[in-house]
Each structure stands twice: as structure tokens, then as C-alpha cells.
Motif scaffolding. Structure first.
Motif, PDB file in Angstrom:
ATOM      1  N   ASP A 277       0.853  -1.185   0.000  1.00  0.00           N
ATOM      2  CA  ASP A 277       0.000   0.000   0.000  1.00  0.00           C
ATOM      3  C   ASP A 277       0.887   1.232   0.000  1.00  0.00           C
ATOM      4  N   ARG A 278       0.502   2.220  -0.794  1.00  0.00           N
ATOM      5  CA  ARG A 278       1.299   3.446  -0.892  1.00  0.00           C
ATOM      6  C   ARG A 278       1.258   4.258   0.389  1.00  0.00           C
ATOM      7  N   ASN A 279       0.177   4.091   1.166  1.00  0.00           N
ATOM      8  CA  ASN A 279       0.041   4.841   2.408  1.00  0.00           C
ATOM      9  C   ASN A 279       0.874   4.211   3.515  1.00  0.00           C
ATOM     10  N   GLU A 280       1.094   4.993   4.564  1.00  0.00           N
ATOM     11  CA  GLU A 280       1.808   4.483   5.734  1.00  0.00           C
ATOM     12  C   GLU A 280       0.853   3.816   6.709  1.00  0.00           C
ATOM     13  N   TYR A 281      -0.388   3.671   6.321  1.00  0.00           N
ATOM     14  CA  TYR A 281      -1.413   3.097   7.189  1.00  0.00           C
ATOM     15  C   TYR A 281      -2.272   2.138   6.378  1.00  0.00           C
TER      16      TYR A 281
ATOM     17  N   LEU B 139       4.052  -1.166   3.853  1.00  0.00           N
ATOM     18  CA  LEU B 139       3.396   0.132   3.773  1.00  0.00           C
ATOM     19  C   LEU B 139       4.350   1.180   3.230  1.00  0.00           C
ATOM     20  N   GLY B 140       3.774   2.297   2.779  1.00  0.00           N
ATOM     21  CA  GLY B 140       4.590   3.339   2.187  1.00  0.00           C
ATOM     22  C   GLY B 140       5.277   2.868   0.920  1.00  0.00           C
ATOM     23  N   THR B 141       4.686   1.884   0.255  1.00  0.00           N
ATOM     24  CA  THR B 141       5.287   1.264  -0.923  1.00  0.00           C
ATOM     25  C   THR B 141       4.315   1.358  -2.098  1.00  0.00           C
ATOM     26  N   THR B 142       4.745   1.982  -3.156  1.00  0.00           N
ATOM     27  CA  THR B 142       3.905   2.206  -4.325  1.00  0.00           C
ATOM     28  C   THR B 142       4.218   1.192  -5.413  1.00  0.00           C
ATOM     29  N   VAL B 143       3.198   0.510  -5.893  1.00  0.00           N
ATOM     30  CA  VAL B 143       3.366  -0.383  -7.038  1.00  0.00           C
ATOM     31  C   VAL B 143       3.289   0.463  -8.302  1.00  0.00           C
ATOM     32  N   THR B 144       4.334   0.441  -9.095  1.00  0.00           N
ATOM     33  CA  THR B 144       4.403   1.289 -10.286  1.00  0.00           C
ATOM     34  C   THR B 144       4.090   0.542 -11.576  1.00  0.00           C
ATOM     35  N   ALA B 145       4.234  -0.779 -11.561  1.00  0.00           N
ATOM     36  CA  ALA B 145       3.944  -1.547 -12.781  1.00  0.00           C
ATOM     37  C   ALA B 145       3.795  -3.024 -12.437  1.00  0.00           C
TER      38      ALA B 145
END
Length: 440
Positions: A35-39, A107-113
Motif C-alpha cells: 500500500d502506498r500509504n503508511e497506514y 506500507l509506504g510502498t507504491t506499485v508502479t507496474a
């Protein structure tokens, strides 16, 4: 049982993603959830970030806790029938702790592709972690659970560039006090529009709801003192399904009349000037659940006005009935979202190869919400390794996501393989899809 070496990526840790992690772990998969958020909790976590969709501190769920809970984890007894947003968020946190899901979370991790590997046997998930370093991970299966609140939709309004006030989408509406003493037009007639207008009525000088179509409005507790959503039962759904198979038109008519009857049972007097009725059938636009908007329309702390035809001067709107609405300070568009799947190759985007009906439907309508997936869940090209929860709208969202993710777990583990490709193509792209997807 799936081998522990078989890896599953879950993209998104709102309610859908959290329950999906649990159900995939239960059948033996090695799960990593991003999840891109920290929560966790997605939109149920209050945030002031205008670029993120979230509940407000005053939000109360539109679904009862009995309809909102996961199948094996009821809400606590001391939570009211309709929990607050904060109580829903705590429920999700408690669920993650109870089933010990947090070790799988990134968390705080964005999937880009997300792409197929060169040999076409694995999925390559590209990510940007909290340290901003770009890396790639290899998975056997991927489940996308980041919902449908992706890209806010603001319709084209002639002359909008002339408007001299503030223009925002409801995604950016975080504090009604930002509009204290102002004349505000809420554009659209939906749950978010009703909630926004009610909050604004406490502080704004004048609040207008501008809409082109009607809507049925129901309270959370019906005239019999029961949660409104308790009237929908398995038996009733089976009856609706049976009737739909015989006559979709008759089903829509009866369903609409039943909802309107419930509305009149609580609100015997519906002023025709509000233009709430006739409402689109519930199979296309779900009823608004709100306890206060009708009373505010009655006491004129909220005004119902026609849709906006154009903006003729910096603070004057021309409405569709050719009247003018002057001295407007702000426009808040509660006009839905466009689901986007830019992390996938175009060939795997479930909205990329659509029907004429899909393309012609306005954003925010039920037709537009249904992506083209087998059973509303599985990628037709990769039904045994790529699935979605969110594009297909689910009544009783938490419970529905729980059941759907259990089904995905059975398919992905091999316990219930998908049908042959010709059947998937026929169900996913033929008349069966077009007719069946319209009834929610």
C-alpha cells in the motif's frame, strides 16, 4: 493447499486488501501486500491530504455493522448498528491484529507496474519503497484490491474557466469550515453529495445541490425501527434474480417501486420542486443513505436546483432551466471517480476493451463501474493468476470482498480451476456479461 513457495502479491490494503491477505494465507500462499500509504484501511483513515480519498471525522457508515462485517469477525457488541468512520477503521486494525496479518504488509510502498515475465510464467511487480528505491519482485499470482476511487471525475462545464470562486472535487473536501459563510454549490446527487451538503449546511451561508437526475433517499433506520439494509435478504435476492431472468424490465420497475415505497414510508411529503423523483432504477444508481438531507431540504438550509448548463460570469451559474444562480463562491463536484489501471499493460486493463454501452455510459453510473472481467473478478487472459476486487461493485462491501477473495483463493490454489478459455470469453465478453453485470 497451495505450496508455501507460491507467492501472491496483493495491491492495496484497504478493507478489500486486508481480508484478501487473510484468505490467501489460509490456503497456504506466501503473501506480500503493498500500500502506498503508511497506514492500512484506505479511505477509512481520516487524512487532510487533498489528493487522497478519505472519510471525514463526522462520517457514519451507510451500511449496518451486520452487513459490513467480515464473515468470521463481527463488530463488537458495543458498536452501534451504524458505526462511525473511526469505529470502522479500528475494526480493520483489530482484524489485522487478530489474524496476525501485519508481517505481510509493506506500507509506504507504491506499485508502479505489473508485467508478465519474459517467459510468461510469473508476474513482475515493480515497486518504489519508503526509501524511494525502485525494485522488482516476482510473484506467481497478483490480486489488485485498490478499489475504484482512483481518478476524480469533473465533468466539462461550458465557461468553467470564467468561474472566479473555488473549484474542488469531493476528494479534496476535508473541512466544512473552509467554506464558512460562503455560497456553495454541490454538483451531483449521490451519497457523497448528500454528506457534503449536510456538513456544509452547518457553516455555509447557502448550500445548493445541483443535479440532473433524481434519487431515492433512505434513512439508516427505516420506519419500522430496523436498519434499512436489513430488508435485503438472500431470499429476496434470489427472487430478484429469478424475476430478472424472466423480465429485466419488470424487475427494474418493481425494484424501483419498492425503494420509493420505503422512501415515502419515512418521508410522506416529498416536495416535487426537489426533483428527487422519478429516480433512476436502483440497478443503475443505488439509493442515497442519509438521515438529514430531506429535513434540510424541507427547512431550506439546503436547496435543490437543476444541473449547471454553463457559467456565464465569475460568480453566476446558468442552470439547465435557463435560470441564473448568482453570488456563488465555490463549486464542489461530487461526480465520482474513474477507475484506472495504469500499472497494468493496456492488454490487461479490464476497461480497455469495452462495449459501446460501457463507452456511452456517464462516469459514476453502475454501467461504467463494471469492468470487463470473468465473473466480475478474474482477468480473462490470466484467470488463474490475475484477479481484481473493486471494479465490480459489491453490495455489502466487506462481506462481499471476503467471499470474493475466498473464491479467488480456491481458484488460485487449484481447488476450483477456471473453466476453459472459450467459456470465459463467452461469459466475459458476450451478451451474458452485458445483461448480467447491470443488476447489482
Amino acid at each position: 493447499m497451495a505450496s508455501k513457495s507460491r507467492r501472491v502479491a496483493v495491491v492495496g490494503l484497504g478493507a478489500y486488501g486486508i481480508v484478501t491477505v487473510k484468505n490467501m494465507l489460509e490456503v497456504g500462499f506466501d503473501v506480500v501486500a503493498y500500500d502506498r500509504n503508511e497506514y492500512i484501511g484506505g479511505l477509512w483513515t481520516v487524512t487532510t491530504d487533498p489528493g487522497k480519498t478519505s472519510v471525514l471525522p463526522t462520517t457514519i457508515s451507510n451500511q449496518s455493522k451486520q452487513r459490513k462485517s467480515f464473515t468470521d469477525f463481527p463488530f463488537p457488541d458495543d458498536v452501534p448498528d451504524y458505526p462511525t468512520g473511526a469505529q470502522v477503521q479500528k475494526y480493520l486494525e483489530d482484524y489485522a491484529d487478530h489474524f496476525q496479518l501485519r508481517p505481510t504488509f509493506q506500507l509506504g510502498t507504491t506499485v508502479t507496474a505489473i508485467n508478465r515475465s519474459e517467459k510468461g510464467e510469473k508476474w513482475i511487480v515493480s515497486i518504489n519503497g519508503p526509501d524511494s528505491n525502485a525494485t522488482e519482485e516476482e510473484f506467481d499470482k497478483v490480486i489488485i484490491t485498490n478499489g475504484t476511487f482512483h481518478a476524480p471525475v469533473v465533468p466539462e462545464v461550458p465557461g468553467i474557466d470564467k468561474f472566479g470562486g473555488e473549484i474542488i472535487h469531493s476528494q479534496s473536501f476535508k473541512d466544512p469550515n473552509d467554506f464558512k459563510g460562503k455560497n456553495v454549490v454541490v454538483v451531483g446527487l449521490s451519497n457523497s453529495a448528500a454528506d457534503t451538503a449536510v456538513e456544509l449546511s452547518k457553516v455555509a451561508a447557502n448550500v445548493y445541490i445541483s443535479h440532473r437526475s433524481g434519487a431515492c433517499i433512505l434513512p439508516r433506520i427505516n420506519a419500522k425501527g430496523k436498519p434499512s439494509d436489513h430488508t435485503e435478504t438472500i431470499a429476496l435476492n434470489r427472487l430478484v434474480g429469478y424475476l430478472k431472468a424472466i423480465s429485466p424490465r419488470l424487475t427494474r420497475f418493481l425494484y424501483t417501486r419498492a425503494i420509493e415505497k420505503s422512501m415515502y414510508a419515512t418521508y410522506p411529503i416529498i416536495d416535487p420542486s426537489w426533483n428527487l423523483l422519478p429516480a433512476p432504477p436502483p440497478t443503475h444508481n443505488i439509493p442515497i443513505i442519509n438521515d438529514h438531507v430531506v429535513s434540510h431540504l424541507t427547512d431550506k438550509s439546503i436547496h435543490s436546483v437543476p444541473g449547471i448548463a454553463s457559467i456565464s460570469s465569475p460568480h453566476t451559474l446558468t442552470l439547465s432551466d435557463d435560470t441564473n444562480l448568482p453570488n456563488i463562491d465555490a463549486l464542489i463536484f461530487c461526480t465520482g471517480y474513474r477507475a484506472t489501471f495504469s500499472i497494468l499493460p493496456p492488454s490487461l486493463d479490464p476497461t480497455a476493451h469495452s462495449t459501446p454501452e460501457y463507452d456511452a455510459a456517464p462516469f459514476g453510473t453502475s454501467v461504467r463501474r463494471h469492468a470487463r472481467l470473468y465473473q466480475g473478478i478474474f482477468s480473462p487472459a490470466h484467470p488463474d493468476s490475475l484477479a481484481f476486487i473493486g471494479p465490480y461493485i459489491i453490495i455489502s462491501a466487506f462481506t462481499g470482498a471476503d467471499v470474493v477473495s475466498q473464491a479467488i483463493a480456491q481458484v488460485f490454489s487449484g481447488a476450483y480451476p477456471p473453466p476453459p478459455q472459450p467459456e470465459i470469453e463467452r461469459c466475459g465478453f458476450g451478451e451474458k456479461w452485458r445483461s448480467g453485470a447491470l443488476v447489482e
